[in-house]
Motif scaffolding. Structure first.
Motif, PDB file in Angstrom:
ATOM      1  N   ALA A 132       0.726  -1.355   0.234  1.00  0.00           N
ATOM      2  CA  ALA A 132       0.069   0.111   0.057  1.00  0.00           C
ATOM      3  C   ALA A 132       0.918   1.300   0.087  1.00  0.00           C
ATOM      4  CB  ALA A 132      -0.938   0.019   1.249  1.00  0.00           C
ATOM      5  N   VAL A 133       1.925   1.343   0.957  1.00  0.00           N
ATOM      6  CA  VAL A 133       2.838   2.477   0.694  1.00  0.00           C
ATOM      7  C   VAL A 133       3.396   2.455  -0.783  1.00  0.00           C
ATOM      8  CG1 VAL A 133       5.138   3.079   1.631  1.00  0.00           C
ATOM      9  CG2 VAL A 133       3.678   2.253   3.292  1.00  0.00           C
ATOM     10  N   VAL A 134       3.815   1.776  -1.188  1.00  0.00           N
ATOM     11  CA  VAL A 134       4.452   1.829  -2.805  1.00  0.00           C
ATOM     12  C   VAL A 134       3.574   2.321  -3.794  1.00  0.00           C
ATOM     13  CG1 VAL A 134       5.835   0.795  -4.424  1.00  0.00           C
ATOM     14  CG2 VAL A 134       6.576   0.363  -2.259  1.00  0.00           C
ATOM     15  N   LEU A 135       2.342   1.491  -3.574  1.00  0.00           N
ATOM     16  CA  LEU A 135       1.158   1.526  -4.590  1.00  0.00           C
ATOM     17  C   LEU A 135       0.488   3.218  -4.332  1.00  0.00           C
ATOM     18  CD1 LEU A 135      -0.612   0.249  -6.890  1.00  0.00           C
ATOM     19  CD2 LEU A 135      -2.044  -0.504  -4.723  1.00  0.00           C
ATOM     20  N   SER A 136       0.318   3.570  -3.344  1.00  0.00           N
ATOM     21  CA  SER A 136      -0.211   4.967  -3.085  1.00  0.00           C
ATOM     22  C   SER A 136       0.688   6.028  -3.793  1.00  0.00           C
ATOM     23  CB  SER A 136      -0.705   5.205  -1.687  1.00  0.00           C
ATOM     24  OG  SER A 136       0.587   5.154  -0.769  1.00  0.00           O
ATOM     25  N   LEU A 137       1.985   5.856  -3.344  1.00  0.00           N
ATOM     26  CA  LEU A 137       2.806   7.051  -4.022  1.00  0.00           C
ATOM     27  C   LEU A 137       2.953   6.744  -5.155  1.00  0.00           C
ATOM     28  CD1 LEU A 137       4.756   8.994  -3.286  1.00  0.00           C
ATOM     29  CD2 LEU A 137       6.803   7.423  -3.089  1.00  0.00           C
ATOM     30  N   ALA A 138       3.048   5.733  -6.039  1.00  0.00           N
ATOM     31  CA  ALA A 138       3.078   5.460  -7.505  1.00  0.00           C
ATOM     32  C   ALA A 138       1.745   6.116  -8.243  1.00  0.00           C
ATOM     33  CB  ALA A 138       3.114   3.987  -7.876  1.00  0.00           C
ATOM     34  N   ILE A 139       0.754   5.767  -7.747  1.00  0.00           N
ATOM     35  CA  ILE A 139      -0.596   6.208  -8.137  1.00  0.00           C
ATOM     36  C   ILE A 139      -0.561   7.897  -8.048  1.00  0.00           C
ATOM     37  CG2 ILE A 139      -3.218   6.645  -7.912  1.00  0.00           C
ATOM     38  CD1 ILE A 139      -3.093   3.459  -7.097  1.00  0.00           C
ATOM     39  N   ALA A 140      -0.183   8.312  -7.012  1.00  0.00           N
ATOM     40  CA  ALA A 140      -0.119   9.747  -6.872  1.00  0.00           C
ATOM     41  C   ALA A 140       0.843  10.507  -7.665  1.00  0.00           C
ATOM     42  CB  ALA A 140      -0.007  10.027  -5.155  1.00  0.00           C
ATOM     43  N   MET A 141       1.969   9.922  -7.848  1.00  0.00           N
ATOM     44  CA  MET A 141       2.783  10.518  -8.930  1.00  0.00           C
ATOM     45  C   MET A 141       2.586  10.551 -10.194  1.00  0.00           C
ATOM     46  SD  MET A 141       5.199  11.875  -6.928  1.00  0.00           S
ATOM     47  CE  MET A 141       5.862  12.444  -8.400  1.00  0.00           C
ATOM     48  N   THR A 142       2.003   9.423 -10.749  1.00  0.00           N
ATOM     49  CA  THR A 142       1.130   9.416 -11.937  1.00  0.00           C
ATOM     50  C   THR A 142       0.326  10.364 -12.260  1.00  0.00           C
ATOM     51  OG1 THR A 142       1.672   6.965 -12.018  1.00  0.00           O
ATOM     52  CG2 THR A 142       0.078   7.768 -13.497  1.00  0.00           C
ATOM     53  N   LEU A 143      -0.541  10.504 -11.268  1.00  0.00           N
ATOM     54  CA  LEU A 143      -1.709  11.696 -11.505  1.00  0.00           C
ATOM     55  C   LEU A 143      -0.776  13.152 -11.519  1.00  0.00           C
ATOM     56  CD1 LEU A 143      -4.500  10.149  -9.178  1.00  0.00           C
ATOM     57  CD2 LEU A 143      -4.219  10.228 -11.776  1.00  0.00           C
ATOM     58  N   TYR A 144       0.126  13.327 -10.539  1.00  0.00           N
ATOM     59  CA  TYR A 144       0.622  14.528 -10.471  1.00  0.00           C
ATOM     60  C   TYR A 144       1.296  15.375 -11.719  1.00  0.00           C
ATOM     61  CZ  TYR A 144       0.031  15.493  -5.676  1.00  0.00           C
ATOM     62  OH  TYR A 144      -0.444  15.713  -4.167  1.00  0.00           O
TER      63      TYR A 144
END
Length: 470
Positions: free
Chosen positions: A260-272
């Motif tokens: 969840a730590v890695v997934l949440s940051l990866a999704i957020a960065m893609t959207l940013y």
């Protein structure tokens, strides 16, 4: 036992792992996607709806996308370290517990005490921002709150007494968290889905209007602007650490927390990254320096319905940030009390709801009072330094534990160690050095109060303190 020995006593990783298996005060109801939603709830908010535009306008230009990438790399270094500890020590407390296990009791206490203030004040800051969005929509609908209810007494306009909407949202989310964790988690998951939908809408609706010519000059403020922008948007790319405070409410923490730590940051960065490119491609970056740059950009290209949808979604997005911070703060407080460093009264779960209800209401009350009485500018002076200090502790603790206990089974291992932890430490210290003097002054006062509490109470009542003779 000498004073130094008492301050440096540690809870072993093996003991913490055993406690994680036997403790049952809190209900294990959070799955991978609940945890990921909590992380996304903490990360995605003001960053997407405000910072993407304001940093582009005044600091980085179209190269704001590089600022986010740079900040994301630095944040990812800390995220990978959090992921290693989340799998290794799946108990409530996050950075406090990890510091306690590796660096000793006093170091753990300081970071826990520090995070109590940070999470409460970040929730208060975001509640004030939520109030601003709500009041703007009410004004557009012809509904005006009385002046006394529009803002806080300290730092607000003349005639303002208490920010009623900010108090309301703080207490409403506190109530949701106090009763059933799964109710709050479901609510948060829905809210996060709405704001991710809004982020995707921004990209999909705007991509057809992108003119690559608007990306020139790409770096109008030079490389210095990109780096300065990274120091600002860094505070939009953390939040994943909040989910690690709920480890004891995760169904399978050793498997799901690191993911969840890695997934949440990866999704957020893609959207940013996607939003940065679209936003600076549909309008000139020079027009984005306002409080609602995304909504205003779509209004400028003749898409008012998208603008309204984004405004509503931004309110949802900000709500989930408040949720994540209050959840995290309550569980840090709960963990401190359960370890004996604060009175045991705070460390008791509700007999029916099995939530840390006392600390939830207390942290919510602190946030509500701060949000109600202080302006956004006054509150913002105190936030961020604590989270950066926590990053330094976590990255350092990974290095220390790799050296001290390399044989421990780690469900997730921070890759490229020691390089990744050192990047996290260096970048966090660099950002701390750039904070204003008043932040250090007020932070020092809070830490002094924390030292008084520790030496006056915690050091003697710690669960690791030797039993009195006789």
């Amino acid at each position: 036992m000498s004073l130094v020995a008492r301050m440096s006593r540690r809870k072993s990783v093996e003991l913490l792992q055993a406690e994680a298996l036997t403790r049952g005060e809190l209900r294990r109801v959070l799955g991978l996607w609940h945890l990921t939603a909590i992380g996304l709830g903490g990360i995605i908010g003001v960053g997407i709806f405000v910072l993407t535009g304001t940093v582009a306008a005044g600091t980085a230009g179209p190269a704001v996308v590089l600022s986010f990438v740079l900040a994301g790399i630095a944040s990812a270094a800390a995220a990978l370290c959090y992921a290693e500890f989340a799998g290794l020590i799946p108990v409530s407390g996050s950075a406090y517990t990890y510091g306690y296990a590796v660096l000793g009791e006093f170091a753990g206490w300081l970071i826990g005490w520090d995070l109590l203030l940070e999470f409460a004040l970040i929730a208060a800051v975001v509640a004030v921002g939520w109030s601003g969005y709500v009041q703007a929509l009410l004004d557009a609908a012809g509904v005006n709150l009385p002046l006394w209810a529009q803002g806080g007494w300290f730092g607000g306009r003349a005639g303002q007494v208490v920010n009623v909407p900010a108090v309301f949202v703080s207490l409403a989310i506190t109530a949701l968290l106090a009763f059933k964790t799964e109710w709050g988690a479901r609510f948060n998951t829905v809210v996060v889905a709405i704001k991710i939908g809004a982020a995707v809408l921004i990209i999909v609706a705007g991509v057809a209007y992108v003119d690559p010519a608007r990306w020139q000059p790409f770096m109008p403020f030079g490389i210095g602007g990109v780096v300065a922008g990274a120091s600002i948007v860094f505070f939009a790319v953390f939040g994943y650490e909040m989910m690690t405070t709920a480890a004891e409410e995760a169904i399978d923490p050793q498997r799901d927390l690191p993911r969840a730590v890695v997934l949440s940051l990866a999704i957020a960065m893609t959207l940013y990254v996607g939003i940065c490119l679209v936003l600076t491609g549909i309008v000139s970056y020079t027009t984005l320096g306002n409080d609602a740059p995304v909504a205003n950009a779509f209004a400028a290209i003749g898409m008012p319905k998208v603008m309204v949808a984004i405004s509503l979604a931004s309110i949802c997005g900000i709500t989930s940030v408040i949720f994540a911070n209050l959840l995290a703060g309550a569980r840090i407080w709960f963990a401190l009390a359960r370890d004996g460093l604060l009175p045991a009264w705070f460390g008791q779960a509700h007999p029916r709801w099995r939530t840390p209800w006392r600390t939830t209401w207390l942290i919510g009350a602190v946030a509500a009072v701060a949000a109600g009485l202080f302006s956004l500018e006054e509150l913002a002076k105190l936030v961020n330094i604590g989270v950066l200090c926590a990053f330094v502790v976590i990255c350092s603790a990974v290095l220390v534990l790799r050296y001290r206990a390399p044989e421990l089974p780690r469900p997730f291992r921070t890759p490229w160690s020691p390089l990744v932890p050192l990047i996290g430490i260096g970048f966090s210290l660099w950002l701390i050095s750039g904070l204003p003097y008043i932040t250090f002054e007020r932070f020092a006062i809070w830490l002094l109060i924390g030292c008084a509490v520790y030496f006056g109470y915690g050091i003697r009542h710690s669960k690791l303190a030797p039993a009195p003779a006789g």
